[in-house]
Design a protein around this motif. Structure first.
Motif, PDB file in Angstrom:
ATOM      1  N   LEU A 105      26.226  42.264   9.203  1.00 29.40           N
ATOM      2  CA  LEU A 105      26.762  42.736  10.473  1.00 29.40           C
ATOM      3  C   LEU A 105      28.279  42.603  10.593  1.00 29.40           C
ATOM      4  O   LEU A 105      28.929  43.404  11.281  1.00 29.40           O
ATOM      5  CB  LEU A 105      26.109  41.981  11.641  1.00 29.40           C
ATOM      6  CG  LEU A 105      24.617  42.202  11.888  1.00 29.40           C
ATOM      7  CD1 LEU A 105      24.203  41.517  13.180  1.00 29.40           C
ATOM      8  CD2 LEU A 105      24.293  43.686  11.954  1.00 29.40           C
ATOM      9  N   GLU A 106      28.834  41.598   9.961  1.00 28.35           N
ATOM     10  CA  GLU A 106      30.262  41.333  10.152  1.00 28.35           C
ATOM     11  C   GLU A 106      31.161  42.510   9.790  1.00 28.35           C
ATOM     12  O   GLU A 106      32.093  42.825  10.544  1.00 28.35           O
ATOM     13  CB  GLU A 106      30.679  40.087   9.370  1.00 28.35           C
ATOM     14  CG  GLU A 106      32.091  39.632   9.687  1.00 28.35           C
ATOM     15  CD  GLU A 106      32.423  38.327   9.005  1.00 28.35           C
ATOM     16  OE1 GLU A 106      32.802  37.374   9.710  1.00 28.35           O
ATOM     17  OE2 GLU A 106      32.298  38.252   7.777  1.00 28.35           O
ATOM     18  N   PRO A 107      30.950  43.210   8.667  1.00 30.00           N
ATOM     19  CA  PRO A 107      31.825  44.352   8.372  1.00 30.00           C
ATOM     20  C   PRO A 107      31.767  45.446   9.437  1.00 30.00           C
ATOM     21  O   PRO A 107      32.767  46.120   9.683  1.00 30.00           O
ATOM     22  CB  PRO A 107      31.287  44.861   7.022  1.00 30.00           C
ATOM     23  CG  PRO A 107      30.539  43.727   6.442  1.00 30.00           C
ATOM     24  CD  PRO A 107      29.980  42.960   7.582  1.00 30.00           C
ATOM     25  N   ILE A 108      30.602  45.616  10.071  1.00 30.39           N
ATOM     26  CA  ILE A 108      30.458  46.653  11.094  1.00 30.39           C
ATOM     27  C   ILE A 108      31.311  46.321  12.311  1.00 30.39           C
ATOM     28  O   ILE A 108      32.098  47.149  12.791  1.00 30.39           O
ATOM     29  CB  ILE A 108      28.975  46.786  11.499  1.00 30.39           C
ATOM     30  CG1 ILE A 108      28.136  47.231  10.290  1.00 30.39           C
ATOM     31  CG2 ILE A 108      28.813  47.753  12.659  1.00 30.39           C
ATOM     32  CD1 ILE A 108      26.638  47.187  10.544  1.00 30.39           C
ATOM     33  N   VAL A 159      37.993  53.378   0.064  1.00 32.28           N
ATOM     34  CA  VAL A 159      39.228  52.642   0.309  1.00 32.28           C
ATOM     35  C   VAL A 159      38.903  51.173   0.228  1.00 32.28           C
ATOM     36  O   VAL A 159      38.024  50.694   0.933  1.00 32.28           O
ATOM     37  CB  VAL A 159      39.828  52.979   1.689  1.00 32.28           C
ATOM     38  CG1 VAL A 159      41.085  52.160   1.930  1.00 32.28           C
ATOM     39  CG2 VAL A 159      40.136  54.463   1.770  1.00 32.28           C
ATOM     40  N   VAL A 160      39.582  50.454  -0.650  1.00 35.45           N
ATOM     41  CA  VAL A 160      39.338  49.030  -0.851  1.00 35.45           C
ATOM     42  C   VAL A 160      40.423  48.241  -0.150  1.00 35.45           C
ATOM     43  O   VAL A 160      41.602  48.400  -0.462  1.00 35.45           O
ATOM     44  CB  VAL A 160      39.327  48.678  -2.356  1.00 35.45           C
ATOM     45  CG1 VAL A 160      39.069  47.196  -2.539  1.00 35.45           C
ATOM     46  CG2 VAL A 160      38.260  49.493  -3.070  1.00 35.45           C
ATOM     47  N   PRO A 161      40.087  47.405   0.849  1.00 31.91           N
ATOM     48  CA  PRO A 161      41.105  46.579   1.482  1.00 31.91           C
ATOM     49  C   PRO A 161      41.746  45.660   0.460  1.00 31.91           C
ATOM     50  O   PRO A 161      41.060  45.056  -0.359  1.00 31.91           O
ATOM     51  CB  PRO A 161      40.305  45.773   2.517  1.00 31.91           C
ATOM     52  CG  PRO A 161      39.013  46.507   2.679  1.00 31.91           C
ATOM     53  CD  PRO A 161      38.756  47.184   1.376  1.00 31.91           C
ATOM     54  N   LYS A 187      34.501  52.139  10.645  1.00 33.34           N
ATOM     55  CA  LYS A 187      35.883  52.465  10.990  1.00 33.34           C
ATOM     56  C   LYS A 187      36.052  53.962  11.188  1.00 33.34           C
ATOM     57  O   LYS A 187      36.793  54.410  12.082  1.00 33.34           O
ATOM     58  CB  LYS A 187      36.810  51.973   9.863  1.00 33.34           C
ATOM     59  CG  LYS A 187      38.261  51.811  10.273  1.00 33.34           C
ATOM     60  CD  LYS A 187      38.437  50.638  11.207  1.00 33.34           C
ATOM     61  CE  LYS A 187      39.888  50.357  11.518  1.00 33.34           C
ATOM     62  NZ  LYS A 187      40.037  49.265  12.499  1.00 33.34           N
ATOM     63  N   ARG A 188      35.351  54.735  10.375  1.00 34.41           N
ATOM     64  CA  ARG A 188      35.498  56.190  10.426  1.00 34.41           C
ATOM     65  C   ARG A 188      34.750  56.806  11.615  1.00 34.41           C
ATOM     66  O   ARG A 188      35.192  57.797  12.194  1.00 34.41           O
ATOM     67  CB  ARG A 188      34.973  56.778   9.117  1.00 34.41           C
ATOM     68  CG  ARG A 188      35.258  58.255   8.921  1.00 34.41           C
ATOM     69  CD  ARG A 188      34.965  58.702   7.502  1.00 34.41           C
ATOM     70  NE  ARG A 188      33.585  58.439   7.104  1.00 34.41           N
ATOM     71  CZ  ARG A 188      33.231  57.548   6.179  1.00 34.41           C
ATOM     72  NH1 ARG A 188      34.150  56.825   5.562  1.00 34.41           N
ATOM     73  NH2 ARG A 188      31.965  57.363   5.866  1.00 34.41           N
ATOM     74  N   GLU A 189      33.625  56.196  11.999  1.00 33.18           N
ATOM     75  CA  GLU A 189      32.807  56.751  13.078  1.00 33.18           C
ATOM     76  C   GLU A 189      32.541  55.659  14.119  1.00 33.18           C
ATOM     77  O   GLU A 189      31.542  54.944  14.039  1.00 33.18           O
ATOM     78  CB  GLU A 189      31.492  57.293  12.523  1.00 33.18           C
ATOM     79  CG  GLU A 189      31.684  58.399  11.488  1.00 33.18           C
ATOM     80  CD  GLU A 189      30.361  58.942  10.987  1.00 33.18           C
ATOM     81  OE1 GLU A 189      29.377  58.953  11.777  1.00 33.18           O
ATOM     82  OE2 GLU A 189      30.294  59.343   9.823  1.00 33.18           O
ATOM     83  N   PRO A 190      33.432  55.510  15.101  1.00 34.38           N
ATOM     84  CA  PRO A 190      33.307  54.409  16.081  1.00 34.38           C
ATOM     85  C   PRO A 190      32.030  54.462  16.909  1.00 34.38           C
ATOM     86  O   PRO A 190      31.622  53.438  17.460  1.00 34.38           O
ATOM     87  CB  PRO A 190      34.550  54.588  16.967  1.00 34.38           C
ATOM     88  CG  PRO A 190      35.505  55.385  16.145  1.00 34.38           C
ATOM     89  CD  PRO A 190      34.670  56.286  15.293  1.00 34.38           C
ATOM     90  N   VAL A 229      25.588  44.241  21.058  1.00 31.31           N
ATOM     91  CA  VAL A 229      25.208  44.359  19.649  1.00 31.31           C
ATOM     92  C   VAL A 229      24.520  45.688  19.402  1.00 31.31           C
ATOM     93  O   VAL A 229      24.776  46.372  18.402  1.00 31.31           O
ATOM     94  CB  VAL A 229      24.298  43.185  19.228  1.00 31.31           C
ATOM     95  CG1 VAL A 229      23.848  43.342  17.778  1.00 31.31           C
ATOM     96  CG2 VAL A 229      25.027  41.854  19.409  1.00 31.31           C
ATOM     97  N   ALA A 230      23.632  46.092  20.323  1.00 26.69           N
ATOM     98  CA  ALA A 230      22.870  47.331  20.156  1.00 26.69           C
ATOM     99  C   ALA A 230      23.760  48.569  20.218  1.00 26.69           C
ATOM    100  O   ALA A 230      23.336  49.648  19.774  1.00 26.69           O
ATOM    101  CB  ALA A 230      21.782  47.411  21.213  1.00 26.69           C
ATOM    102  N   ARG A 231      24.952  48.450  20.751  1.00 23.71           N
ATOM    103  CA  ARG A 231      25.857  49.597  20.764  1.00 23.71           C
ATOM    104  C   ARG A 231      26.208  50.048  19.355  1.00 23.71           C
ATOM    105  O   ARG A 231      26.540  51.211  19.121  1.00 23.71           O
ATOM    106  CB  ARG A 231      27.144  49.225  21.515  1.00 23.71           C
ATOM    107  CG  ARG A 231      28.052  50.402  21.819  1.00 23.71           C
ATOM    108  CD  ARG A 231      29.296  49.944  22.538  1.00 23.71           C
ATOM    109  NE  ARG A 231      30.154  49.157  21.671  1.00 23.71           N
ATOM    110  CZ  ARG A 231      31.025  49.673  20.816  1.00 23.71           C
ATOM    111  NH1 ARG A 231      31.147  50.986  20.706  1.00 23.71           N
ATOM    112  NH2 ARG A 231      31.770  48.884  20.069  1.00 23.71           N
ATOM    113  N   ARG A 232      26.090  49.147  18.392  1.00 26.45           N
ATOM    114  CA  ARG A 232      26.401  49.462  17.003  1.00 26.45           C
ATOM    115  C   ARG A 232      25.196  49.332  16.075  1.00 26.45           C
ATOM    116  O   ARG A 232      25.210  49.859  14.972  1.00 26.45           O
ATOM    117  CB  ARG A 232      27.507  48.525  16.501  1.00 26.45           C
ATOM    118  CG  ARG A 232      28.909  48.990  16.771  1.00 26.45           C
ATOM    119  CD  ARG A 232      29.173  50.338  16.163  1.00 26.45           C
ATOM    120  NE  ARG A 232      30.559  50.498  15.760  1.00 26.45           N
ATOM    121  CZ  ARG A 232      30.989  51.502  15.029  1.00 26.45           C
ATOM    122  NH1 ARG A 232      30.154  52.418  14.592  1.00 26.45           N
ATOM    123  NH2 ARG A 232      32.260  51.600  14.707  1.00 26.45           N
TER     124      ARG A 232
END
Length: 481
Positions: free
Chosen positions: A162-165, A10-12, A59-62, A222-225
């Protein structure tokens, strides 16, 4: 990142381009600008594809924690793109004095390859942050941390990854430093809530937000992701970079930071805005999960400024109490002098340079809630005009006019929301008088009222931008687009 490729890409879409573009679009905080020949030499499409996949996976896997990100930071494409973004942003050299001109003379490709080898070999260590004091609009000074260009490039590379995450995790009411977002989005949301009847307002401010963010809790957020230990190590090193100030002897002395530092992220660092949003998102996420948007009121935030808009006075008092206690748990503090409760129908309040409150609408001959540029914003612009057109400025008039017009257009582009006529009129008179006085002094003419360099001449042959005319022309362009 998971070894399994994402399915159904999916392309924004780019806002305002309903038909979509020929190329996929993912906007970073620094903007996405394609340069002629950049795709062949640097391959930014590879970084762009990675950004899309990271965003979609997040987005798919929070609950997914991303690993193996450090090697993506070390890609030649990532570092080259980070270098050009840092160069486009400009900025002063760090404490080492190295500038982009020095890097060009040394050889950009050679410089980037040496930096890449340091990252791959694990020998990269951040250098100190140069401290500079800049005046605050309300008085006083704000400390600004200026990293070296070398550290700026690596920070930009990490932000690209990191920003997209974290963009996938941010709440909708996080408006600061985000791709495709601006302060005007927050202003528009506040006005919508006021029109919906949420007129009891908590106008809040976090005291020294960037200087008091706890390192331990921030790294946990930060480490949560992010499970990549090398990325977390880089962030920790940046947080503990020594803060340096020029000594009277001419050398540098450390005035902060270091290994014993436990809080704060320097304003001016490339990664600091992202880290600030990650930490602020904890408060906003908790507010939403507790259902307080319905029980108390709506929160709209921009960096360390936020407002809570409620229907009743009781809800506003309760909201302020909860925000104060939760901020204390996060190691932060609500500024007591800059935080207040108000009723929008009775007293105006300022947020992000705008004033919200009751106005007299001459078209309907009645009172109503509205928005306009604040008096402080107008006064600030007048001060910048005065600083530019000071007596004895040796710059040629065409150059001064270009700088003045750039200043006026930038102000008009931001303050394009709500009722701007009164502010535009005040600026129209002020700029006209200052230009007339400046040109008369330069040409050694005695100003006789408005007979020399009248308002008509200033905003005509002299070439100064008239805000009202600029806004009308801009609206016509938007209507045709």
């Amino acid at each position: 990142m998971s070894a399994r490729e994402s399915e159904g890409l999916v392309v924004p879409l780019k806002p305002g381009n309903s038909g979509g573009g020929k190329e996929p679009w993912f906007l970073t905080r620094f903007g996405w600008r394609r340069r002629p020949g950049l795709a062949k030499s640097l391959g930014p499409e590879r970084v762009e594809r990675l950004q899309r996949k990271l965003y979609e996976k997040a987005k798919r896997e929070p609950g997914f924690r991303f690993y193996s990100l450090y090697d993506k930071v070390c890609w030649s494409e990532t570092l080259a793109l980070a270098y050009y973004k840092a160069k486009a942003n400009g900025g002063a050299p760090g404490f080492d004095g190295e500038s982009f001109l020095d890097i060009e003379a040394y050889g950009e490709g050679r410089w980037l390859e040496e930096l890449r080898q340091e990252l791959l070999e694990g020998t990269y260590e951040p250098r100190g942050v140069r401290r500079k004091l800049i005046p605050k609009p309300g008085g006083g000074e704000r400390p600004l941390g200026i990293p070296t260009i070398r550290d700026r490039v690596v920070q930009t590379a990490v932000v690209l990854i990191l920003e997209p995450i974290f963009e996938a995790d941010f709440e909708e009411n996080v408006h600061a430093y985000r791709p495709g977002r601006s302060a005007l989005d927050a202003v528009g949301k506040v006005q919508q809530h006021l029109y919906a009847g949420l007129v009891h307002v908590v106008d809040a401010d976090i005291a020294k937000y960037f200087d008091t963010i706890p390192h331990k809790d921030l790294l946990r957020s930060v480490a949560r992701r992010v499970a990549d230990g090398k990325i977390l190590r880089l962030i920790k090193l940046w947080l503990k970079s020594p803060i340096l100030e020029r000594a009277r002897s001419g050398g540098w002395r450390q005035i902060g930071g270091g290994k014993r530092c436990r809080q704060g992220t320097p304003q001016g660092g490339v990664i600091s805005p992202l880290l600030a949003n990650i930490y602020m998102n904890r408060f906003l996420r908790h507010w939403r999960l507790r259902g307080l948007s319905w029980l108390i009121g709506e929160v709209e935030s921009y960096a360390d400024d936020f407002v809570i808009l409620c229907r009743t006075r009781f809800q506003a008092v309760r909201g302020l109490d909860l925000a104060t206690r939760w901020m204390e748990k996060l190691g932060l503090r609500i500024h007591p002098e800059k935080t207040r409760l108000c009723h929008a129908w009775e007293e105006p309040f300022d947020f992000l340079g705008y004033t919200f409150g009751p106005f007299w609408w001459w078209r309907v001959k009645g009172r109503g809630l509205g928005t306009k540029p604040s008096k402080k914003a107008v006064k600030r612009l007048k001060g910048k005009v005065n600083a530019l057109l000071y007596r004895g400025n040796p710059q040629p008039w065409p150059e001064l006019r270009t700088r003045l017009n750039r200043l006026l257009i930038g102000w008009a582009n931001y303050f394009s929301f709500g009722a701007t006529h009164q502010a535009d009129n005040a600026i129209w008179w002020h700029v006209g008088r200052r230009v007339r006085r400046f040109l008369c002094k330069r040409h050694k003419l005695r100003p006789q009222g408005a007979s020399r360099f009248s308002q008509h001449e200033v905003y005509g042959p002299v070439g100064v931008v008239e805000l009202a005319r600029y806004r009308r022309r801009r609206r016509k362009v938007h209507a045709l687009s």
